[in-house]
Design an enzyme around this catalytic site. Structure first.
Site, short mmCIF file in Angstrom:
data_model
loop_
_atom_site.label_atom_id
_atom_site.label_comp_id
_atom_site.label_asym_id
_atom_site.label_seq_id
_atom_site.Cartn_x
_atom_site.Cartn_y
_atom_site.Cartn_z
N LYS A 39 0.82 -1.21 0.00
CA LYS A 39 0.00 0.00 0.00
C LYS A 39 0.85 1.27 0.00
O LYS A 39 0.59 2.20 -0.74
CB LYS A 39 -0.90 -0.03 1.25
CG LYS A 39 -2.22 0.66 1.09
CD LYS A 39 -3.17 0.34 2.25
CE LYS A 39 -2.55 0.58 3.61
NZ LYS A 39 -3.47 0.26 4.73
N GLU A 121 -5.23 -22.00 6.97
CA GLU A 121 -4.76 -22.56 8.24
C GLU A 121 -4.16 -21.49 9.14
O GLU A 121 -4.30 -21.54 10.37
CB GLU A 121 -3.73 -23.65 7.96
CG GLU A 121 -3.30 -24.45 9.16
CD GLU A 121 -4.44 -25.29 9.75
OE1 GLU A 121 -4.96 -24.87 10.78
OE2 GLU A 121 -4.80 -26.32 9.17
N GLY A 126 -2.33 -19.75 14.50
CA GLY A 126 -1.05 -19.75 13.79
C GLY A 126 -0.51 -21.10 13.40
O GLY A 126 -0.99 -21.73 12.46
N ILE A 128 -0.64 -24.02 14.80
CA ILE A 128 -1.34 -25.27 15.14
C ILE A 128 -2.18 -25.71 13.95
O ILE A 128 -3.05 -24.96 13.50
CB ILE A 128 -2.26 -25.09 16.37
CG1 ILE A 128 -1.45 -24.60 17.58
CG2 ILE A 128 -2.99 -26.39 16.69
CD1 ILE A 128 -2.31 -24.31 18.81
N GLU A 182 -1.89 -5.56 19.64
CA GLU A 182 -1.99 -4.43 18.71
C GLU A 182 -2.01 -3.13 19.50
O GLU A 182 -2.33 -3.11 20.68
CB GLU A 182 -3.29 -4.55 17.91
CG GLU A 182 -3.49 -5.88 17.23
CD GLU A 182 -2.50 -6.15 16.11
OE1 GLU A 182 -2.08 -5.18 15.45
OE2 GLU A 182 -2.12 -7.31 15.91
N ASP A 193 -11.21 -11.34 18.54
CA ASP A 193 -10.28 -12.16 17.76
C ASP A 193 -10.49 -13.67 18.00
O ASP A 193 -10.67 -14.43 17.05
CB ASP A 193 -8.84 -11.72 18.07
CG ASP A 193 -7.80 -12.64 17.49
OD1 ASP A 193 -7.43 -12.44 16.32
OD2 ASP A 193 -7.39 -13.58 18.19
N LYS A 197 -12.02 -16.76 15.31
CA LYS A 197 -11.39 -18.07 15.12
C LYS A 197 -12.37 -19.20 15.47
O LYS A 197 -12.42 -20.22 14.78
CB LYS A 197 -10.13 -18.15 15.96
CG LYS A 197 -9.05 -17.16 15.49
CD LYS A 197 -7.95 -17.01 16.53
CE LYS A 197 -6.88 -16.04 16.04
NZ LYS A 197 -5.97 -15.62 17.14
#
Lengths: 409, 409
Positions: A39, A121, A126, A128, A182, A193, A197
């Site tokens: 970007k 995945e 991450g 796993i 963050e 978050d 998931k």
């Protein structure tokens, strides 16, 4: 027969750079990055300038590019890229859990329509390999629950709070300084978050698409010193647990902080590690632990997806083809400890299906008992109310047999 | 396109019956048992008599049977069945770790020669899909170590000894009564069983075939009250740890009891559970925990292999195709605590590369220090010597950089 793949990359942040390095260290994968769309034009970059472009059409319309690897932050832009890529006959690899959670049913339908795979995945825990295992290895087993610690930043914060007796604010700042959280941490600490998931895993474990707004999420940002003291006095720790389970033909799901006994396997999952427990009718309980985020762990998950595309792998969403179609429900009971300012009147005993008692400490009122999930949703929207699931809590579906507490004994 | 498979089963014990039930509860797998070959003619059986045969040729020579599922105890007979099945154009599924460990290179070559797959997920850690993950998911990652608790009976015994302060003998009898330990427990308690599994994982993690007799195994059958007291005094527990790791172009491997800190993830793996940790260059540390044995957990692993055969899955032994061929070595150092009867003279300080100290207690002499693996092999053959790896122990390959202790911090 394995194919040689040419990749077009969107985004060259932490995960993109991780992928680049992992790809160049592992000679076995027949794939090369042809172009990277970024970007910001005038950032210094570690690679040759002609690899980069600022025009996304140069990837989307390049007939030589087989696979689009989407690693940008912006969920809406990511979905546009995914759609265009499939339309143009390209496979897609993405780690964007927010985009996937918000569009999973469309992503499924787009794959059917354009007959091109989307693999992701890296979007859940991450390193796993949980999606691949749910799809491939547990394709026959009748999965009864999936639960775990799906967010590394909040697990890091909770570990520091418990093991080093830091305050929540101190631990959060430290997590941010280390890059685990963050600069706007609300997606993590308010448990959005891990909820994104969870909805992705619900699709692969049970064949059910559920909108993220249907799933209740309670964060760790309201935990108080009284809660921590309560935990320590009772030999417990607190973890942010995401879980989904099947009862009858219903799927229940929730993300919330929970008191956890020290012998519970999730108690030993520390710092930025993630964990997923899968419980099946035959394989019984399986626990997977690994790093949930970061440049290399997520980069290697993305590379495993790319590698799988070299032999035409695709998710089959096998659980959707099972005979009994399941539906998501919030019609369940759960045991909680709720706390709020004395005299704020935010919570009353009539909120409980079964009130078990309470106490006052440090200007706070604590109450314990069994409530409906819809009450949790109401409380989660009241700034002054903090909810923690009991260590005995699983979701007791209303009108169904109680489900036992998961423990490795 | 998925195929309909006809299975011929050898053996109808615990795992065979588990497979039968799992297969009949999961409608998704296109496979049916056509015939079951058993040894003892006049046992009562829960199924129709015409399903059974006592003549193995009726399975091996039946052209309708696509897959032979071998679930018998006898390793030599199992290998004969495997060979004949492949020769006759049948795929094989087996859970026989002893047979596989003793014949793995031949099993690999037979698959190449007859172009028929042999799958054996059930042979290592029952329900944990570790072989499939090493083959498929970690196909690119540069794995640096694989370790864990590969034997459920000994883990059950150690858990009871530590948590319920039972004697080794009491715990062993209890494990036998519950069916977690064989009536002849020596394969388990002398650590042959986890060694067989370790050699199988070494093939899939590193592409190296190693003979089981090359790998040193030290059991838990010589642990004494002094060792348990030492562990408790130091806040440690003892686990039977199998491990293999890469250093340079060498693979090192060992099975031995080890002191483990209570915060270590293996410490929380209790009772009959198994665990495997995979450490890679990029995915970093991954931990898998699940039941390692039993009718349903192993039956469901066997069924996952059968299901994989319906879409022509086979192990590719991908790590064998990597550029740098690795070799197995015992030329390494390890830190241990060794104990033996006072004045028995079985161990002397000259056995150590680096002697760190010792003490006497309860008629026993304890010594601590760093030794070569070949000294461990010598000690393992002396009845009066008991060896436990230090909690800091990993294998320090001689002349190479020390490898760090694995811990989730």
């Amino acid at each position: 027969m394995r194919k040689n793949l040419k990749l077009g990359l969107f985004g060259f942040g932490c995960v993109g750079q991780g992928l680049y390095h992992v790809l160049h260290e592992t000679k076995g994968v027949k794939a090369e990055i042809k172009r990277i769309c970024v970007k910001t034009p005038d950032k210094p970059r570690p690679l040759a300038e002609d690899l980069f472009t600022f025009n996304r059409e140069e990837i989307l319309n390049d007939p030589e590019i087989d696979v689009v690897v989407e690693l940008i932050d912006d969920a809406s832009a990511a979905f546009e890229i995914l759609k265009k890529s499939l339309e143009n006959g390209k496979a897609v690899v993405t780690a964007n859990k927010k985009m996937l959670s918000e569009h999973l049913e469309e992503v499924y339908e787009l794959q059917q329509r354009y007959q091109k795979p989307v693999l992701y995945e890296g979007s859940v825990c991450g390193s796993i390999p949980i999606i691949r295992n749910l799809e491939e290895y547990y394709d026959n087993d009748l999965i009864s629950s999936v639960e775990g610690i799906f967010n590394g930043s909040t697990n890091y914060i909770l570990t520091k709070v418990f093991e080093e007796r830091r305050s929540y604010q101190e631990a959060l700042s430290q997590a941010q300084a280390l890059g685990f959280a963050e600069s706007d941490p609300s997606l993590d600490v308010k448990a959005y978050d891990p909820k994104f998931k969870l909805t992705i895993l619900i699709a692969h474990a049970f064949g059910v698409f559920v909108r993220p707004e249907e799933v209740i999420n309670i964060g760790i940002d309201r935990l108080s010193a009284v809660d921590l003291k309560y935990a320590k006095d009772h030999g417990l720790t607190i973890k942010l647990v995401a879980r989904a389970l099947k009862s009858g033909n219903k799927i229940f799901g929730l993300v919330a902080p929970q008191f956890v006994e020290k012998t519970h396997p999730l108690a030993s999952v520390r710092n930025e590690f993630n964990a997923v427990t899968v419980e099946g009718a035959f394989a019984e309980k399986q626990l997977f632990v690994g790093k949930g985020a970061g440049s290399y762990p997520t980069g290697s998950a993305v590379l495993s997806d790319v590698s799988a595309l070299t032999y035409d792998y695709q998710y089959e969403y096998k659980k959707r083809k099972q005979e009994n179609r399941l539906t998501f429900s919030n019609d369940a009971l759960v045991e909680v400890v709720v706390s709020f300012a004395n005299d704020s009147g935010l919570v009353t005993t009539s909120d409980f299906e079964q009130f078990k008692g309470g106490f006052q400490s440090g200007g706070q009122q604590n109450m314990q008992g069994i409530v409906r999930l819809e009450i949790l949703r109401k409380w989660s929207q009241l700034e002054g109310v903090n909810v923690i699931l009991s260590q005995r809590a699983v979701l007791h579906p209303v009108l169904a047999d109680p489900v036992e507490v998961l423990s490795y004994t």
